[in-house]
Motif scaffolding. Structure first.
Motif, PDB file in Angstrom:
ATOM      1  N   GLU A 131      -3.770  26.320  46.445  1.00 49.90           N
ATOM      2  CA  GLU A 131      -4.838  26.828  45.749  1.00 49.90           C
ATOM      3  C   GLU A 131      -4.971  25.864  44.757  1.00 49.90           C
ATOM      4  N   THR A 132      -3.989  25.482  43.960  1.00 43.16           N
ATOM      5  CA  THR A 132      -4.315  24.816  42.894  1.00 43.16           C
ATOM      6  C   THR A 132      -4.474  23.303  43.039  1.00 43.16           C
ATOM      7  N   LYS A 133      -3.979  22.988  44.254  1.00 40.08           N
ATOM      8  CA  LYS A 133      -4.123  21.573  44.782  1.00 40.08           C
ATOM      9  C   LYS A 133      -5.623  21.372  45.325  1.00 40.08           C
ATOM     10  N   VAL A 134      -6.142  22.277  45.861  1.00 42.24           N
ATOM     11  CA  VAL A 134      -7.756  22.282  46.507  1.00 42.24           C
ATOM     12  C   VAL A 134      -8.273  22.241  45.194  1.00 42.24           C
ATOM     13  N   ALA A 135      -8.145  23.149  44.418  1.00 37.35           N
ATOM     14  CA  ALA A 135      -9.015  23.231  43.110  1.00 37.35           C
ATOM     15  C   ALA A 135      -8.719  21.755  42.030  1.00 37.35           C
ATOM     16  N   LEU A 136      -7.661  21.195  42.359  1.00 38.87           N
ATOM     17  CA  LEU A 136      -7.433  19.809  41.869  1.00 38.87           C
ATOM     18  C   LEU A 136      -8.308  18.677  42.133  1.00 38.87           C
ATOM     19  N   LEU A 137      -8.437  18.709  43.594  1.00 39.47           N
ATOM     20  CA  LEU A 137      -9.142  17.940  44.339  1.00 39.47           C
ATOM     21  C   LEU A 137     -10.712  18.131  43.999  1.00 39.47           C
ATOM     22  N   SER A 138     -11.010  19.159  43.851  1.00 35.12           N
ATOM     23  CA  SER A 138     -12.415  19.591  43.305  1.00 35.12           C
ATOM     24  C   SER A 138     -12.740  18.965  41.899  1.00 35.12           C
ATOM     25  N   PHE A 139     -11.738  18.938  41.149  1.00 33.74           N
ATOM     26  CA  PHE A 139     -11.581  18.542  39.508  1.00 33.74           C
ATOM     27  C   PHE A 139     -11.850  16.959  39.638  1.00 33.74           C
ATOM     28  N   GLN A 140     -10.896  16.418  40.397  1.00 35.20           N
ATOM     29  CA  GLN A 140     -11.016  14.938  40.631  1.00 35.20           C
ATOM     30  C   GLN A 140     -12.346  14.469  41.163  1.00 35.20           C
ATOM     31  N   LYS A 141     -12.822  15.247  42.023  1.00 32.35           N
ATOM     32  CA  LYS A 141     -14.308  14.886  42.609  1.00 32.35           C
ATOM     33  C   LYS A 141     -15.433  14.778  41.396  1.00 32.35           C
ATOM     34  N   SER A 142     -15.217  15.947  40.634  1.00 37.37           N
ATOM     35  CA  SER A 142     -16.223  15.992  39.611  1.00 37.37           C
ATOM     36  C   SER A 142     -15.930  14.662  38.324  1.00 37.37           C
ATOM     37  N   LEU A 143     -14.524  14.468  38.320  1.00 33.25           N
ATOM     38  CA  LEU A 143     -14.350  13.490  37.433  1.00 33.25           C
ATOM     39  C   LEU A 143     -14.932  11.986  37.863  1.00 33.25           C
ATOM     40  N   ASN A 144     -14.848  11.912  39.296  1.00 32.93           N
ATOM     41  CA  ASN A 144     -15.269  10.505  39.720  1.00 32.93           C
ATOM     42  C   ASN A 144     -16.801  10.611  39.604  1.00 32.93           C
ATOM     43  N   GLY A 145     -17.477  11.807  39.844  1.00 34.32           N
ATOM     44  CA  GLY A 145     -18.992  11.836  39.634  1.00 34.32           C
ATOM     45  C   GLY A 145     -19.309  11.486  38.152  1.00 34.32           C
ATOM     46  N   PHE A 146     -18.604  12.052  37.190  1.00 37.97           N
ATOM     47  CA  PHE A 146     -18.998  11.618  35.925  1.00 37.97           C
ATOM     48  C   PHE A 146     -18.892  10.241  35.577  1.00 37.97           C
ATOM     49  N   ALA A 147     -17.930   9.392  36.258  1.00 43.63           N
ATOM     50  CA  ALA A 147     -17.619   8.240  36.010  1.00 43.63           C
ATOM     51  C   ALA A 147     -18.879   7.300  36.581  1.00 43.63           C
ATOM     52  N   LEU A 148     -19.476   7.743  37.578  1.00 42.78           N
ATOM     53  CA  LEU A 148     -20.417   6.769  38.124  1.00 42.78           C
ATOM     54  C   LEU A 148     -21.781   6.566  37.275  1.00 42.78           C
ATOM     55  N   PRO A 149     -22.374   7.795  36.522  1.00 42.84           N
ATOM     56  CA  PRO A 149     -23.656   7.324  35.589  1.00 42.84           C
ATOM     57  C   PRO A 149     -23.038   6.751  34.404  1.00 42.84           C
ATOM     58  N   LEU A 150     -21.779   7.003  34.022  1.00 44.63           N
ATOM     59  CA  LEU A 150     -21.376   6.411  32.643  1.00 44.63           C
ATOM     60  C   LEU A 150     -21.134   4.908  32.975  1.00 44.63           C
ATOM     61  N   GLU A 151     -20.791   4.555  34.017  1.00 45.04           N
ATOM     62  CA  GLU A 151     -20.524   3.014  34.521  1.00 45.04           C
ATOM     63  C   GLU A 151     -22.079   2.152  34.599  1.00 45.04           C
ATOM     64  N   ARG A 152     -22.959   3.164  35.079  1.00 49.14           N
ATOM     65  CA  ARG A 152     -24.119   2.656  35.186  1.00 49.14           C
ATOM     66  C   ARG A 152     -24.814   2.503  33.746  1.00 49.14           C
ATOM     67  N   LEU A 153     -24.680   3.202  32.899  1.00 49.12           N
ATOM     68  CA  LEU A 153     -25.189   3.244  31.423  1.00 49.12           C
ATOM     69  C   LEU A 153     -24.539   1.798  30.834  1.00 49.12           C
ATOM     70  N   VAL A 154     -23.309   1.707  31.188  1.00 47.56           N
ATOM     71  CA  VAL A 154     -22.392   0.540  30.402  1.00 47.56           C
ATOM     72  C   VAL A 154     -23.180  -0.655  31.003  1.00 47.56           C
ATOM     73  N   SER A 155     -23.304  -0.655  32.161  1.00 47.48           N
ATOM     74  CA  SER A 155     -23.895  -2.012  33.067  1.00 47.48           C
ATOM     75  C   SER A 155     -25.133  -2.164  32.617  1.00 47.48           C
ATOM     76  N   ILE A 156     -26.056  -1.226  32.283  1.00 50.82           N
ATOM     77  CA  ILE A 156     -27.412  -1.523  31.776  1.00 50.82           C
ATOM     78  C   ILE A 156     -27.325  -1.973  30.406  1.00 50.82           C
ATOM     79  N   GLU A 157     -26.363  -1.696  29.607  1.00 52.58           N
ATOM     80  CA  GLU A 157     -26.149  -2.161  28.102  1.00 52.58           C
ATOM     81  C   GLU A 157     -25.763  -3.636  28.191  1.00 52.58           C
ATOM     82  N   ASN A 158     -24.876  -3.936  29.138  1.00 57.10           N
ATOM     83  CA  ASN A 158     -24.276  -5.380  29.369  1.00 57.10           C
ATOM     84  C   ASN A 158     -25.535  -6.137  29.753  1.00 57.10           C
ATOM     85  N   GLN A 159     -26.429  -5.771  30.576  1.00 54.95           N
ATOM     86  CA  GLN A 159     -27.490  -6.573  30.971  1.00 54.95           C
ATOM     87  C   GLN A 159     -28.567  -6.860  29.968  1.00 54.95           C
ATOM     88  N   GLN A 160     -28.775  -5.766  29.296  1.00 53.81           N
ATOM     89  CA  GLN A 160     -29.858  -5.936  28.287  1.00 53.81           C
ATOM     90  C   GLN A 160     -29.348  -6.897  27.062  1.00 53.81           C
TER      91      GLN A 160
END
Length: 267
Positions: A131-160
């Motif tokens: 159960e802990t492993k399943v919950a860990l996979l859900s946590f990792q998925k949320s962590l990856n989802g967090f990284a996507l808009p952050l990378e997009r924000l950094v990309s926008i600033e670099n382009q600007q």
């Protein structure tokens, strides 16, 4: 006229350079703002990934005191995330950047929620179980989802920042071009002024020399006794006034001579 032209031209070019200098100032201000946003955006991800690291150590630890210390760190990283987020919200950002900032905050909440759920399941199982492993996979998925808009924000600033750099190069090239054009025109005007000055000086010197030579010849004739000569009066300036004075002097001298001759004849 040339002096007036140079003054007006210089004023126009100075206004143009001043305008471009203000544009450079605006670009520098925008660049500074973008640099600050980029810096904060990069730092913003740091607390979340440190939370992930602390969580991993918590899951692997069996020591209660160590788990408490890691949980305290986990809370500190969360506070750091909120502090950086508050700074970003105060920055001058575009609507898309504001939306990304909201998305990043929402994703961070998901990360925290999954982390709390993971800790609860881990503590319930007492071991690193399925159960802990399943919950860990859900946590990792949320962590990856967090990284996507952050990378997009950094990309926008670099382009600007790249766009601002390109604009600043264009403005700098325009200023350089304006200065070069102004320099060429000033040189041309200076050359023309020197040529005109030389021509005027030559003609003036020739005129003065001619008048002086005529005056010398006139005085030589008068000195030899010819009182019938007259100097030509060609102007109303100082030279012309001298010619008038010489003519009057010779006329008066001639009258005196005539009177003397008349007196002698009477005797």
């Amino acid at each position: 006229f040339l002096t007036l032209f140079v003054g007006v031209f210089s004023l126009i070019k100075l206004n143009g350079v001043t305008y471009q200098a203000k544009a450079i100032g605006g670009l520098l201000e925008r660049y500074s703002n973008r640099t600050a946003i980029l810096h904060d955006s990069i730092l913003w991800g740091y607390p979340v990934f440190k939370e992930s690291e602390a969580l991993g150590m918590y899951l692997q630890s069996e020591n209660l005191n160590e788990q408490k210390a890691l949980f305290v760190k986990f809370e500190e990283y969360g506070k750091e995330f909120s502090r950086i987020g508050d700074k970003l919200k105060k920055r001058d950002t575009s609507p898309e950047e504001k939306r990304l900032i909201r998305d990043i905050e929402d994703m961070q909440k998901n990360v925290l929620s999954d982390a709390v759920n993971l800790i609860t399941i881990r503590d319930g199982e007492g071991i690193y179980g399925p159960e802990t492993k399943v919950a860990l996979l859900s946590f990792q998925k949320s962590l990856n989802g967090f990284a996507l808009p952050l990378e997009r924000l950094v990309s926008i600033e670099n382009q600007q920042m790249k766009e601002i750099y390109g604009e600043s190069k264009a403005v700098g090239a325009e200023i350089e071009s304006m200065v070069n054009r102004a320099t060429k025109i000033m040189v041309m005007v200076s050359v023309i002024a020197v040529i005109i000055g030389t021509i005027v000086s030559f003609r003036l010197a020739k005129s003065i020399s001619s008048n002086v030579n005529e005056t010398v010849s006139f005085t030589a004739d008068v000195a030899s006794g010819d009182l019938t000569k007259k100097l030509a009066v060609g102007s109303n300036d100082e030279v012309g006034q001298i010619a008038v004075a010489f003519n009057e002097m010779v006329d008066n001298f001639h009258k005196v001579i005539c009177k003397i001759k008349s007196s002698v004849n009477l005797l």
